[in-house]
Design a protein around this motif. Structure first.
Motif, mmCIF file in Angstrom:
data_model
loop_
_atom_site.group_PDB
_atom_site.id
_atom_site.type_symbol
_atom_site.label_atom_id
_atom_site.label_comp_id
_atom_site.label_asym_id
_atom_site.label_seq_id
_atom_site.Cartn_x
_atom_site.Cartn_y
_atom_site.Cartn_z
ATOM 1 N N GLY A 282 32.778 29.506 20.881
ATOM 2 C CA GLY A 282 34.150 29.902 20.549
ATOM 3 C C GLY A 282 34.651 29.157 19.323
ATOM 4 O O GLY A 282 35.304 29.728 18.444
ATOM 5 N N ARG A 283 34.330 27.868 19.235
ATOM 6 C CA ARG A 283 34.783 27.067 18.098
ATOM 7 C C ARG A 283 34.090 27.489 16.808
ATOM 8 O O ARG A 283 34.704 27.528 15.743
ATOM 9 C CB ARG A 283 34.567 25.585 18.382
ATOM 10 N N LEU A 284 32.792 27.812 16.918
ATOM 11 C CA LEU A 284 32.073 28.302 15.737
ATOM 12 C C LEU A 284 32.730 29.592 15.224
ATOM 13 O O LEU A 284 32.898 29.784 14.021
ATOM 14 C CB LEU A 284 30.605 28.546 16.099
ATOM 15 N N LEU A 285 33.121 30.452 16.162
ATOM 16 C CA LEU A 285 33.761 31.710 15.760
ATOM 17 C C LEU A 285 35.128 31.447 15.119
ATOM 18 O O LEU A 285 35.483 32.038 14.098
ATOM 19 C CB LEU A 285 33.917 32.632 16.977
ATOM 20 N N ARG A 286 35.899 30.530 15.713
ATOM 21 C CA ARG A 286 37.236 30.242 15.177
ATOM 22 C C ARG A 286 37.149 29.593 13.793
ATOM 23 O O ARG A 286 38.026 29.781 12.966
ATOM 24 C CB ARG A 286 38.017 29.362 16.148
ATOM 25 N N ALA A 287 36.053 28.835 13.567
ATOM 26 C CA ALA A 287 35.895 28.167 12.278
ATOM 27 C C ALA A 287 35.769 29.172 11.128
ATOM 28 O O ALA A 287 36.063 28.847 9.984
ATOM 29 C CB ALA A 287 34.683 27.236 12.308
ATOM 30 N N THR A 288 35.367 30.417 11.426
ATOM 31 C CA THR A 288 35.277 31.419 10.353
ATOM 32 C C THR A 288 36.665 31.841 9.885
ATOM 33 O O THR A 288 36.800 32.411 8.808
ATOM 34 C CB THR A 288 34.556 32.704 10.825
ATOM 35 N N LYS A 289 37.687 31.582 10.699
ATOM 36 C CA LYS A 289 39.063 32.032 10.445
ATOM 37 C C LYS A 289 39.143 33.544 10.290
ATOM 38 O O LYS A 289 40.021 34.069 9.629
ATOM 39 C CB LYS A 289 39.642 31.334 9.214
ATOM 40 N N ARG A 290 38.181 34.246 10.855
ATOM 41 C CA ARG A 290 38.154 35.699 10.740
ATOM 42 C C ARG A 290 38.212 36.362 12.116
ATOM 43 O O ARG A 290 37.872 37.533 12.250
ATOM 44 C CB ARG A 290 36.852 36.137 10.054
ATOM 45 N N VAL A 291 38.574 35.610 13.153
ATOM 46 C CA VAL A 291 38.594 36.194 14.490
ATOM 47 C C VAL A 291 39.993 36.118 15.087
ATOM 48 O O VAL A 291 40.793 35.263 14.717
ATOM 49 C CB VAL A 291 37.589 35.487 15.435
ATOM 50 N N GLU A 292 40.273 37.052 16.021
ATOM 51 C CA GLU A 292 41.548 37.031 16.726
ATOM 52 C C GLU A 292 41.576 35.832 17.673
ATOM 53 O O GLU A 292 40.543 35.372 18.136
ATOM 54 C CB GLU A 292 41.742 38.319 17.538
ATOM 55 N N PRO B 245 31.119 29.008 7.309
ATOM 56 C CA PRO B 245 32.176 27.993 7.250
ATOM 57 C C PRO B 245 31.669 26.593 7.590
ATOM 58 O O PRO B 245 30.566 26.424 8.111
ATOM 59 C CB PRO B 245 33.170 28.466 8.311
ATOM 60 N N ARG B 246 32.501 25.613 7.273
ATOM 61 C CA ARG B 246 32.191 24.238 7.690
ATOM 62 C C ARG B 246 32.162 24.193 9.209
ATOM 63 O O ARG B 246 32.686 25.059 9.891
ATOM 64 C CB ARG B 246 33.298 23.293 7.202
ATOM 65 N N SER B 247 31.594 23.122 9.761
ATOM 66 C CA SER B 247 31.569 22.996 11.224
ATOM 67 C C SER B 247 32.983 22.786 11.737
ATOM 68 O O SER B 247 33.859 22.347 10.998
ATOM 69 C CB SER B 247 30.692 21.816 11.639
ATOM 70 N N TRP B 248 33.218 23.105 12.999
ATOM 71 C CA TRP B 248 34.564 22.962 13.534
ATOM 72 C C TRP B 248 34.997 21.501 13.553
ATOM 73 O O TRP B 248 36.164 21.196 13.342
ATOM 74 C CB TRP B 248 34.688 23.624 14.909
ATOM 75 N N GLU B 249 34.035 20.585 13.759
ATOM 76 C CA GLU B 249 34.378 19.152 13.759
ATOM 77 C C GLU B 249 34.956 18.746 12.396
ATOM 78 O O GLU B 249 35.950 18.022 12.319
ATOM 79 C CB GLU B 249 33.147 18.286 14.050
ATOM 80 N N ASP B 250 34.303 19.256 11.343
ATOM 81 C CA ASP B 250 34.786 19.006 9.979
ATOM 82 C C ASP B 250 36.198 19.525 9.787
ATOM 83 O O ASP B 250 37.048 18.864 9.194
ATOM 84 C CB ASP B 250 33.892 19.779 8.990
ATOM 85 N N MET B 251 36.405 20.735 10.289
ATOM 86 C CA MET B 251 37.707 21.363 10.088
ATOM 87 C C MET B 251 38.794 20.619 10.850
ATOM 88 O O MET B 251 39.900 20.443 10.355
ATOM 89 C CB MET B 251 37.654 22.828 10.504
ATOM 90 N N VAL B 252 38.448 20.177 12.070
ATOM 91 C CA VAL B 252 39.432 19.436 12.860
ATOM 92 C C VAL B 252 39.785 18.121 12.167
ATOM 93 O O VAL B 252 40.956 17.741 12.081
ATOM 94 C CB VAL B 252 38.917 19.182 14.293
ATOM 95 N N SER B 253 38.760 17.439 11.622
ATOM 96 C CA SER B 253 39.076 16.132 11.049
ATOM 97 C C SER B 253 39.859 16.277 9.741
ATOM 98 O O SER B 253 40.714 15.438 9.432
ATOM 99 C CB SER B 253 37.817 15.265 10.903
ATOM 100 N N SER B 254 39.643 17.376 8.999
ATOM 101 C CA SER B 254 40.481 17.509 7.808
ATOM 102 C C SER B 254 41.893 17.965 8.169
ATOM 103 O O SER B 254 42.864 17.603 7.507
ATOM 104 C CB SER B 254 39.837 18.417 6.753
ATOM 105 N N LEU B 255 41.998 18.727 9.244
ATOM 106 C CA LEU B 255 43.326 19.107 9.759
ATOM 107 C C LEU B 255 44.109 17.847 10.135
ATOM 108 O O LEU B 255 45.281 17.682 9.811
ATOM 109 C CB LEU B 255 43.117 19.970 11.010
ATOM 110 N N GLN B 256 43.380 16.951 10.801
ATOM 111 C CA GLN B 256 43.974 15.703 11.260
ATOM 112 C C GLN B 256 44.478 14.873 10.078
ATOM 113 O O GLN B 256 45.595 14.361 10.100
ATOM 114 C CB GLN B 256 42.898 14.935 12.025
ATOM 115 N N LYS B 257 43.629 14.791 9.029
ATOM 116 C CA LYS B 257 44.012 14.006 7.850
ATOM 117 C C LYS B 257 45.159 14.654 7.091
ATOM 118 O O LYS B 257 46.138 14.011 6.750
ATOM 119 C CB LYS B 257 42.799 13.859 6.911
#
Ligand code: ZN
Length: 633
Positions: free
Chosen positions: A207-217, A455-467
């Motif tokens: 699910g996280r891999l899919l959300r990381a594309t930012k192309r899913v509902e 896309p980048r991995s979801w972990e990457d995306m979460v940590s940049s969101l955090q920053k």
């Protein structure tokens, strides 16, 4: 009753994840995926047996046909056209949906085909107006890493979502066309052995891999899991459909594993019994015997014109009620089966029949008619004469199957995490080629382009969101997993409201309200966004957000402006505010005289009662404290 040990039964689980793509349009036409409750058109069809073009009848289609339902479809011109109504051939495949499926395939390291064939998959429940669902196998043999272990991905398909079920009664089933044709990616994992919590982790990672594309509902209903469950020695894989939440997934796997292992324990008991139900002498019409009985269930059936039949099951005494694990009984399985045909249930000889209003004299009468010995069992069922024959055949088959172990079935997940019988598992003759659409080519360039867009991995995306927003890590993950990531980024763009506050409203406050009100209406993203705009402009106080959301979700208010009016929200100017505070102080002057500075506590309570949501709490506290000070000195 014995202890159930889930790690000792050879449990194998395969996941099929169905994810809606956020393309803003349907897969084979230009309609928009907008869900509404307003329908301008409707039409009905009789559920028909779909004869595949290969000339073979699907056994489960016949089974469904025996239910004889009328299907009514509801549509709205924004979200459905002649394509959804099956009055016009499909248009070209949506390019964005194709590209997204290629990107997802590349993210999962799957081998992408150079040519995609559109296939028709027979659908027998009426959820598709055409009687089939279009599906395309796009790639195979991928993998994903979960907790350091590589897991195989068998296939990735692009397909059409089904119509949305609105209502299902005995003779009529209603669907909305708004969901029909929304692009859906189906990802099937290889079967894995593991505990339910490990399977849940796999679903979460995918699910996280899919959300990381930012192309899913995002949001409830936009991602659904089907699970294929088997246990060692069971003989068949059971497909469980419609899991919407991850916690539910864990419970469903546990229940289904227990049910299947329970069926194996039942098998051990029955495999040596010589049942051999002879339909000519072991099945009897006993309507006359029950004409005078005091069973409410049977009397109700009789007034509706039902007949009552009894089936003798040789050697099955104490089998229907045998419970290897709590709640797992053959009797319950048979009850689910007859419910499929619209019957309320079934009585069997291991039950306390007195409790259902059936008397000893009637039971004795049955035993005599059936020539029953002490080791025999019986089943009583009441229903429509036309359906009875099919139902009795199905019951006899199911009883015979109990000697083999786990029957191949399609089951549905319940919200509480159990599974119930949905239909027999369809045979292999369910797919045939779509003749309206030629094969679709995938060029080398398209595949290379998809690889670049992984896309980048979801972990990457979460940590940049955090920053980027200075969020705490918990909230950063929650926002990433929620349906509100885009909304969150929009609200926080101008940095007028602290991001942690926004995140906690979106992931905490709203989720809590949903939990508190299980029937709550879903908040629209536009409403939430408008509420935060009012807050930014100083039109409402922070405290108002929850009040506004609650009144919209509960249906007390229909719109944002309505919610503000209903709750008399809106910011007071300082003059009005001072006047109200002074009034409260004057009428409670005794409290201040008695308690001094400590009067702030009770007075704040009074002030909040009349001003909650209108003024920022901190500001109120400060003003009140100052005013109390002037009264003490
Ligand atoms: Zn359309």
């Amino acid at each position: 009753v014995s202890e159930f040990q889930i790690d000792k039964i050879g449990l194998k689980v395969g996941l099929e994840i169905h994810q809606q793509l956020a393309t803003g349009k349907k897969l084979f036409c230009n309609c928009m995926p907008i869900e509404t409750e307003e329908y301008l058109t409707n039409f009905s069809r009789k559920l028909r047996i779909t004869k595949s073009e290969l000339g073979k009848l699907d056994p489960s289609a016949i089974f469904e046909k025996s239910k004889e339902k009328t299907i009514v479809y509801f549509g709205n011109p924004q979200s459905s056209c002649l394509v959804e109504q099956d009055e016009e051939p499909p248009h070209d495949l949506d390019k964005v949906a194709k590209e997204t499926t290629l990107i997802i395939s590349a993210s999962l390291h799957a081998k992408i085909f150079n040519e995609i064939y559109v296939m028709r998959k027979i659908v027998i429940d009426g959820s598709n107006t055409s009687g089939f669902q279009r599906t395309m196998l796009v790639s195979v043999n991928g993998n994903i890493e979960v907790d350091g272990k590589k897991l195989g991905i068998q296939s990735i398909c692009l397909e059409e979502d089904a119509a949305r079920l609105l209502k299902d009664s005995e003779n009529v089933r209603e669907y909305s066309l708004d969901r029909l044709g929304i692009p859906l990616v189906e990802i099937a994992t290889e079967p894995v052995s593991g505990k339910p919590e490990e399977i849940k982790k796999i679903a979460l990672t995918l699910g996280r891999l899919l959300r990381a594309t930012k192309r899913v509902e995002r949001g409830l209903g936009s991602i659904r899991q089907d699970v294929n469950v088997s246990v060692e020695g069971g003989g068949n894989v059971v497909e469980v459909k419609g899991v919407q939440k991850l916690d539910q997934l864990e419970k469903v796997i546990e229940y289904e594993a227990k049910r299947q292992h329970g069926l194996l324990k039942i098998k051990e008991k029955v495999e040596k019994i010589n049942t051999g139900i002879d339909k000519t002498k072991d099945v009897r019409d006993v309507t006359d015997i029950f004409k005078e009985c005091s069973s409410k269930i049977i009397q109700k059936a009789l007034t509706q014109g039902s007949i009552v039949k009894v089936i003798k099951v040789p050697g099955f005494s104490k089998i229907f009620g045998y419970e290897p694990y709590p709640g797992i009984r053959l009797g319950k399985q048979l009850g689910e089966l007859v419910r499929f045909f619209g019957l309320g249930g079934i009585f069997h000889s291991d039950e306390d029949l007195h409790g259902y209003g059936i008397e000893d004299s009637q039971i004795e009468n049955l035993k005599q008619i059936l020539n029953m010995g002490p080791s025999d069992a019986f089943l009583i069922l009441a229903g429509d004469e036309k359906k009875m024959d099919v139902i009795i055949d199905s019951l006899i088959n199911r009883i015979n199957d109990s000697k083999k172990g786990v029957p191949a079935e399609t089951r549905a997940a319940t919200p509480s995490g159990e599974t119930v019988f949905l239909r027999p598992r369809p045979g292999a003759s369910r797919m045939y080629p779509e003749t309206d659409i030629p094969p679709i080519t995938v060029s080398h360039e398209e595949i290379e382009d998809a690889k670049k867009k992984v896309p980048r991995s979801w972990e990457d995306m979460v940590s940049s969101l955090q920053k980027q927003y200075d969020l705490n890590s918990q909230l950063a993950i929650q926002i990433f997993d929620s349906e509100y990531l885009d909304l969150f980024e929009n609200i926080c763009k101008d940095k007028k409201i602290p991001a942690n506050f926004v995140a906690s409203i979106l992931c905490g406050t709203i989720t809590n309200l949903e939990r508190k009100m299980p029937d709550a209406k879903t908040l629209r993203v536009t409403d939430i966004s408008e509420a935060f705009n009012l807050l930014k402009n100083g039109n409402i106080a922070k405290e108002s957000l929850e009040i506004i959301f609650e009144s919209i979700m509960s249906g007390k208010a229909k719109s944002m402006s309505d919610a503000i009016k209903v709750n008399a929200l809106g910011v007071l100017n300082d003059n009005e505010l001072n006047k109200i505070l002074d009034e409260i102080i004057e009428s409670n002057i005794m409290i201040i005289k008695e308690q001094g500075a400590r009067a702030i506590g009770p007075l704040m309570g009074l002030v909040m009662k009349s001003l909650r949501g209108k003024v920022d709490g901190q500001k109120l506290n400060q003003l009140l404290e100052n005013k109390i000070k002037t009264k003490i000195t």
